[in-house]
Design an enzyme around this catalytic site. Structure first.
Site, PDB file in Angstrom:
ATOM      1  N   THR A  53      15.627 -31.402  -2.502  1.00 48.89           N
ATOM      2  CA  THR A  53      16.371 -31.276  -0.868  1.00 48.89           C
ATOM      3  C   THR A  53      15.968 -32.618  -0.092  1.00 48.89           C
ATOM      4  OG1 THR A  53      16.319 -28.984  -1.211  1.00 48.89           O
ATOM      5  CG2 THR A  53      16.802 -29.826   0.933  1.00 48.89           C
ATOM      6  N   GLU A  54      16.907 -33.146   0.621  1.00 48.73           N
ATOM      7  CA  GLU A  54      16.688 -34.084   1.611  1.00 48.73           C
ATOM      8  C   GLU A  54      17.129 -33.699   2.917  1.00 48.73           C
ATOM      9  OE1 GLU A  54      18.157 -37.716   0.220  1.00 48.73           O
ATOM     10  OE2 GLU A  54      16.887 -37.591  -1.400  1.00 48.73           O
ATOM     11  N   PRO A  55      16.761 -34.301   4.018  1.00 50.71           N
ATOM     12  CA  PRO A  55      17.424 -33.855   5.268  1.00 50.71           C
ATOM     13  C   PRO A  55      18.677 -33.826   5.286  1.00 50.71           C
ATOM     14  CG  PRO A  55      15.659 -35.379   5.675  1.00 50.71           C
ATOM     15  CD  PRO A  55      15.867 -35.468   4.202  1.00 50.71           C
ATOM     16  N   GLY A 110      21.258 -30.653   1.114  1.00 51.73           N
ATOM     17  CA  GLY A 110      20.512 -29.384   0.661  1.00 51.73           C
ATOM     18  C   GLY A 110      21.484 -28.784  -0.477  1.00 51.73           C
ATOM     19  N   SER A 111      22.454 -28.050  -0.079  1.00 56.19           N
ATOM     20  CA  SER A 111      23.380 -27.363  -1.028  1.00 56.19           C
ATOM     21  C   SER A 111      24.278 -28.611  -1.743  1.00 56.19           C
ATOM     22  CB  SER A 111      24.506 -26.551  -0.357  1.00 56.19           C
ATOM     23  OG  SER A 111      23.920 -25.562   0.387  1.00 56.19           O
ATOM     24  N   THR A 157       8.270 -27.025  -1.595  1.00 51.85           N
ATOM     25  CA  THR A 157       6.982 -26.278  -1.862  1.00 51.85           C
ATOM     26  C   THR A 157       5.871 -26.632  -2.536  1.00 51.85           C
ATOM     27  OG1 THR A 157       8.788 -24.616  -1.683  1.00 51.85           O
ATOM     28  CG2 THR A 157       6.474 -23.801  -2.592  1.00 51.85           C
ATOM     29  N   ARG A 166       5.086  10.643   7.799  1.00 48.23           N
ATOM     30  CA  ARG A 166       5.454  10.922   9.195  1.00 48.23           C
ATOM     31  C   ARG A 166       6.346  12.107   9.430  1.00 48.23           C
ATOM     32  NH1 ARG A 166       5.025   8.838  14.376  1.00 48.23           N
ATOM     33  NH2 ARG A 166       6.917   8.685  15.520  1.00 48.23           N
ATOM     34  N   GLY A 204      10.901   2.919  11.388  1.00 50.58           N
ATOM     35  CA  GLY A 204      11.171   3.157  12.990  1.00 50.58           C
ATOM     36  C   GLY A 204      10.567   1.922  13.577  1.00 50.58           C
ATOM     37  N   GLU A 256      16.376 -22.679  -3.769  1.00 48.42           N
ATOM     38  CA  GLU A 256      16.812 -22.774  -5.305  1.00 48.42           C
ATOM     39  C   GLU A 256      18.288 -22.400  -5.209  1.00 48.42           C
ATOM     40  OE1 GLU A 256      14.396 -22.112  -8.252  1.00 48.42           O
ATOM     41  OE2 GLU A 256      12.496 -22.790  -7.249  1.00 48.42           O
TER      42      GLU A 256
HETATM   43  C1  LIG Z   1      10.703 -22.136   2.508  1.00 50.06           C
HETATM   44  C2  LIG Z   1      11.571 -23.344   1.947  1.00 50.06           C
HETATM   45  C3  LIG Z   1      11.060 -23.768   0.605  1.00 50.06           C
HETATM   46  C4  LIG Z   1      11.873 -24.705  -0.023  1.00 50.06           C
HETATM   47  N1  LIG Z   1      11.373 -25.428  -1.220  1.00 50.06           N
HETATM   48  C5  LIG Z   1      11.966 -26.266  -1.863  1.00 50.06           C
HETATM   49  C6  LIG Z   1      11.667 -27.035  -2.823  1.00 50.06           C
HETATM   50  O1  LIG Z   1      10.493 -26.718  -3.260  1.00 50.06           O
HETATM   51  N2  LIG Z   1      12.384 -28.194  -3.567  1.00 50.06           N
HETATM   52  C7  LIG Z   1      13.340 -28.323  -3.000  1.00 50.06           C
HETATM   53  O2  LIG Z   1      14.093 -29.393  -3.465  1.00 50.06           O
HETATM   54  N3  LIG Z   1      13.961 -27.666  -1.962  1.00 50.06           N
HETATM   55  C8  LIG Z   1      13.312 -26.713  -1.319  1.00 50.06           C
HETATM   56  N4  LIG Z   1      13.732 -26.129  -0.438  1.00 50.06           N
HETATM   57  C9  LIG Z   1      15.385 -26.328   0.266  1.00 50.06           C
HETATM   58  C10 LIG Z   1      16.189 -25.514   0.055  1.00 50.06           C
HETATM   59  O3  LIG Z   1      16.682 -25.390  -1.575  1.00 50.06           O
HETATM   60  C11 LIG Z   1      17.391 -25.897   0.859  1.00 50.06           C
HETATM   61  O4  LIG Z   1      17.200 -25.272   2.170  1.00 50.06           O
HETATM   62  C12 LIG Z   1      18.688 -25.090   0.520  1.00 50.06           C
HETATM   63  O5  LIG Z   1      19.482 -25.381  -0.804  1.00 50.06           O
HETATM   64  C13 LIG Z   1      19.965 -25.181   1.419  1.00 50.06           C
HETATM   65  O6  LIG Z   1      20.051 -26.433   1.570  1.00 50.06           O
HETATM   66  P1  LIG Z   1      20.028 -26.485   3.471  1.00 50.06           P
HETATM   67  O7  LIG Z   1      18.884 -26.077   3.648  1.00 50.06           O
HETATM   68  O8  LIG Z   1      20.430 -28.165   3.577  1.00 50.06           O
HETATM   69  O9  LIG Z   1      21.290 -25.944   3.908  1.00 50.06           O
HETATM   70  P2  LIG Z   1      22.892 -26.459   3.809  1.00 50.06           P
HETATM   71  O10 LIG Z   1      23.414 -26.898   2.377  1.00 50.06           O
HETATM   72  O11 LIG Z   1      23.101 -27.486   5.044  1.00 50.06           O
HETATM   73  O12 LIG Z   1      23.932 -25.063   4.006  1.00 50.06           O
HETATM   74  C14 LIG Z   1      24.173 -24.277   5.304  1.00 50.06           C
HETATM   75  C15 LIG Z   1      24.788 -23.174   5.107  1.00 50.06           C
HETATM   76  O13 LIG Z   1      26.140 -23.638   4.725  1.00 50.06           O
HETATM   77  C16 LIG Z   1      26.365 -23.035   3.495  1.00 50.06           C
HETATM   78  N5  LIG Z   1      27.268 -23.797   2.620  1.00 50.06           N
HETATM   79  C17 LIG Z   1      26.732 -25.164   2.210  1.00 50.06           C
HETATM   80  N6  LIG Z   1      27.598 -25.727   1.318  1.00 50.06           N
HETATM   81  C18 LIG Z   1      28.551 -24.743   1.082  1.00 50.06           C
HETATM   82  C19 LIG Z   1      29.726 -24.361   0.072  1.00 50.06           C
HETATM   83  N7  LIG Z   1      30.025 -25.490  -0.592  1.00 50.06           N
HETATM   84  N8  LIG Z   1      30.381 -23.237   0.050  1.00 50.06           N
HETATM   85  C20 LIG Z   1      30.218 -22.385   0.910  1.00 50.06           C
HETATM   86  N9  LIG Z   1      28.949 -22.394   1.794  1.00 50.06           N
HETATM   87  C21 LIG Z   1      28.216 -23.583   1.679  1.00 50.06           C
HETATM   88  C22 LIG Z   1      25.092 -22.731   2.920  1.00 50.06           C
HETATM   89  O14 LIG Z   1      25.220 -21.570   1.801  1.00 50.06           O
HETATM   90  C23 LIG Z   1      24.379 -22.266   4.022  1.00 50.06           C
HETATM   91  O15 LIG Z   1      24.868 -20.898   4.566  1.00 50.06           O
HETATM   92  C24 LIG Z   1      13.003 -24.770   0.534  1.00 50.06           C
HETATM   93  C25 LIG Z   1      13.577 -24.117   1.359  1.00 50.06           C
HETATM   94  C26 LIG Z   1      12.974 -23.368   2.197  1.00 50.06           C
HETATM   95  C27 LIG Z   1      13.368 -22.787   3.596  1.00 50.06           C
END
Ligand SMILES: Cc1cc2nc3c(=O)[nH]c(=O)nc-3n(C[C@H](O)[C@H](O)[C@H](O)COP(=O)(O)OP(=O)(O)OC[C@H]3O[C@@H](n4cnc5c(N)ncnc54)[C@H](O)[C@@H]3O)c2cc1C
Length: 381
Positions: free
Chosen positions: A125-127, A130-131, A157, A266, A337, A361
Site C-alpha cells: 500500500t502507498e498513500p 490502496g485498493s 504492519t 446481569r 448495554g 488485505e
Molecule cells: C491497521 C492497518 C494495517 C495495514 N497493514 C498493511 C500492510 O502490512 N501492508 C500493506 O501493504 N497494507 C496494509 N494496510 C493497508 C490496507 O491494505 C489498505 O488500507 C486497504 O487495502 C484499503 O486501501 P486504502 O486505505 O487506500 O483505501 P481506498 O482504496 O482509498 O478505498 C476507500 C474506499 O473505497 C472503496 N473502493 C476502492 N476501490 C473500489 C472499487 N473498485 N469498487 C468499490 N469500492 C472501492 C474501498 O472499498 C473503501 O471503502 C493496512 C491498513 C491498516 C488500516
C-alpha cells in the site's frame, strides 16, 4: 468426507488455546491501553513454532499447513488481536519467500523469521494506491548489481520491527507497466520508517509508513523474476486473507464469550439478561454466523493445503468472516448495554479491533469484486 481435525491439528488448537487464555488474554487490555507492542507474546509464538507454520522444517519452519495455521491464528486473536496480526504477517511473508524465493533467499531469511529473530513485513500500500494496488508508484531502477528504490509505503504492519520487508515497486512503466517484488532488509541505507500510526484498534500492532530514498537493494534480493511482482503479492494476499478470516473469527468469539457470561450474570426486571429472547437471539445469530465463517475459512485453508486454486474461497471467507465478526462484536456491546461502552469490559476493545478486518488485505468491496470477477469468468463451480 472426513469432518474432523487431524490429531496434530487438534493438538495445536488445544496448545494455542491454552497459551492464549493463560498468557495473552490477561494482558490484552493493557497492551491496548498503552499501545504497547506485545514483544513477549511474539517470542512465545516463535518458541512454539507458530511464526513459521507454512514453512518446511528444512528452512526452520514447523510445516503444519494452512488449516493448522488458521486454527492457531484464531486462538491467538481470541486472546490478543494485536498479537494475532503480528503473527499473521510474519507467517504470510515466510510463506511467500518460501514459494517464490531462491534457495539462497530461503536459507538467508526463513529460519530467522520462524525463530523470532526478525519478523517480516509486506509493503504494498502507498498513500495514493490502496485498493488500486497496480497503481503504485514506488520505482526500482536497475543500476549495476542493485536496484535503486524511491517512493513510500503506508500503513505497513510490523514495519518498524521487520528484519525483512517484501516491497512491491515498478520496474517498467512503458510500454506496459511491470511490478517486481524485493526483499528489503532492515538497516539498508535509504530505507526508513515513520512514527507509529495512532489507530482505532489493534493498538499493540506496529503500523508505520516506510520511505525509500535512493535505497540500493542488491539484485540477489529481487523476489522472483523481474515483472513477476504483482502476481507474487496477489498470491501472498490470497493466503493472507484466509488468515484475516481466522483472526476476525477469533476476535468475535472472544466478544461472544464475554457477552454470554455477562448475560448469565446481569439481572434486569428480576431475571438474568440471558432469559430475554431478544438477548438469546443476538447470541444465537452471532454463534451461527461465526460457525459458518469458521467453515468457510477452513475450506479455503484446506484448498490451500491441498494445492487447489483458492482465490475465490479466500475472498468469500474473508468478506463473510470479517462482516459476521463485526456484527457479532456489535451485538456483544449491545448485550452489555452501557457497560459495553466502558473500558472496564473487553467488548468495546473487540469492536474497535474488529473493524480493520474488513479493510486490510483488501476491503470488503474489493473482495466482492474478486468474487464476482471469478464467477463471471469461471461460472459458479
Ligand atoms: C491497521 C492497518 C494495517 C495495514 N497493514 C498493511 C500492510 O502490512 N501492508 C500493506 O501493504 N497494507 C496494509 N494496510 C493497508 C490496507 O491494505 C489498505 O488500507 C486497504 O487495502 C484499503 O486501501 P486504502 O486505505 O487506500 O483505501 P481506498 O482504496 O482509498 O478505498 C476507500 C474506499 O473505497 C472503496 N473502493 C476502492 N476501490 C473500489 C472499487 N473498485 N469498487 C468499490 N469500492 C472501492 C474501498 O472499498 C473503501 O471503502 C493496512 C491498513 C491498516 C488500516
Amino acid at each position: 468426507m472426513r469432518f474432523e481435525l487431524s490429531g496434530e491439528q487438534a493438538q495445536i488448537r488445544e496448545m494455542v488455546r491454552s497459551l492464549a487464555r493463560k498468557e495473552f488474554a490477561p494482558k490484552a487490555a493493557e497492551i491496548d491501553e498503552h499501545s504497547r507492542y506485545p514483544e513477549e507474546n511474539l517470542s512465545r509464538l516463535a518458541e512454539l513454532g507458530l511464526l513459521g507454520m507454512l514453512v518446511p522444517a528444512a528452512y526452520g519452519g514447523s510445516e503444519t499447513g494452512a488449516v493448522a495455521y488458521s486454527i492457531a491464528l484464531e486462538e491467538v486473536a481470541r486472546g490478543c488481536a494485536s498479537t494475532g496480526v503480528g503473527m499473521a504477517v510474519t507467517n504470510m511473508v515466510g510463506d511467500t519467500i518460501y514459494r517464490f524465493g531462491s534457495e539462497e533467499q530461503r536459507r538467508r531469511f526463513l529460519a530467522d523469521m520462524a525463530s523470532g529473530a526478525g519478523s517480516g513485513a509486506f509493503a504494498l500500500t502507498e498513500p495514493s494506491a490502496g485498493s488500486d494496488a497496480f497503481g503504485i508508484s514506488t520505482v526500482a531502477v536497475p543500476d549495476g548489481d542493485a536496484y535503486v528504490l524511491n517512493g513510500s509505503k503506508t500503513f505497513i504492519t510490523n514495519g518498524s520491527r521487520a528484519r525483512v520487508a517484501i516491497v512491491a515497486a515498478v520496474t517498467q512503466k512503458e510500454p506496459k507497466k511491470q511490478i517486481s517484488a524485493f526483499l528489503v532488509e532492515h538497516g539498508t541505507r535509504g530505507y526508513s520508517c515513520g512514527r507509529p500510526e495512532r489507530k482505532l484498534g489493534l493498538k499493540g500492532s506496529d503500523t508505520v509508513s516506510l520511505a525509500f530514498e535512493d535505497c540500493r537493494v542488491p539484485k540477489r534480493n529481487r523476489l522472483g523474476e523481474e515483472g513477476e511482482g504483482f502476481r507474487i503479492v496477489m498470491t501472498a494476499l490470497d493466503g493472507g486473507r484466509v488468515g484475516i478470516a481466522a483472526q476476525a473469527i477469533g476476535i468475535a468469539r472472544a466478544a461472544v464469550e464475554s457477552a454470554i457470561s455477562y448475560a448469565r450474570e446481569r439481572k434486569q426486571f428480576g431475571q438474568p439478561l440471558s432469559e430475554f429472547q431478544a438477548i438469546q437471539w443476538m447470541l444465537a445469530d452471532s454463534a451461527t454466523e461465526l460457525d459458518a465463517a469458521g467453515l468457510l475459512a477452513l475450506r479455503a485453508a484446506y484448498r490451500k493445503d491441498t494445492g487447489g486454486s483458492f482465490t475465490r474461497e479466500a475472498s468469500v471467507a474473508k468478506v463473510f468472516a470479517s462482516e459476521a465478526a463485526y456484527r457479532s462484536c456489535h451485538r456483544a456491546v449491545q448485550v452489555f448495554g452501557g457497560y459495553g461502552y466502558m473500558r472496564e469490559y473487553p467488548v468495546e476493545r473487540h469492536l474497535r479491533d474488529i473493524k480493520v478486518t474488513s479493510i486490510y488485505e483488501g476491503t470488503s468491496e474489493i473482495q466482492r469484486v474478486i468474487i464476482a470477477r471469478d464467477l463471471v469468468r469461471q461460472g459458479y463451480r
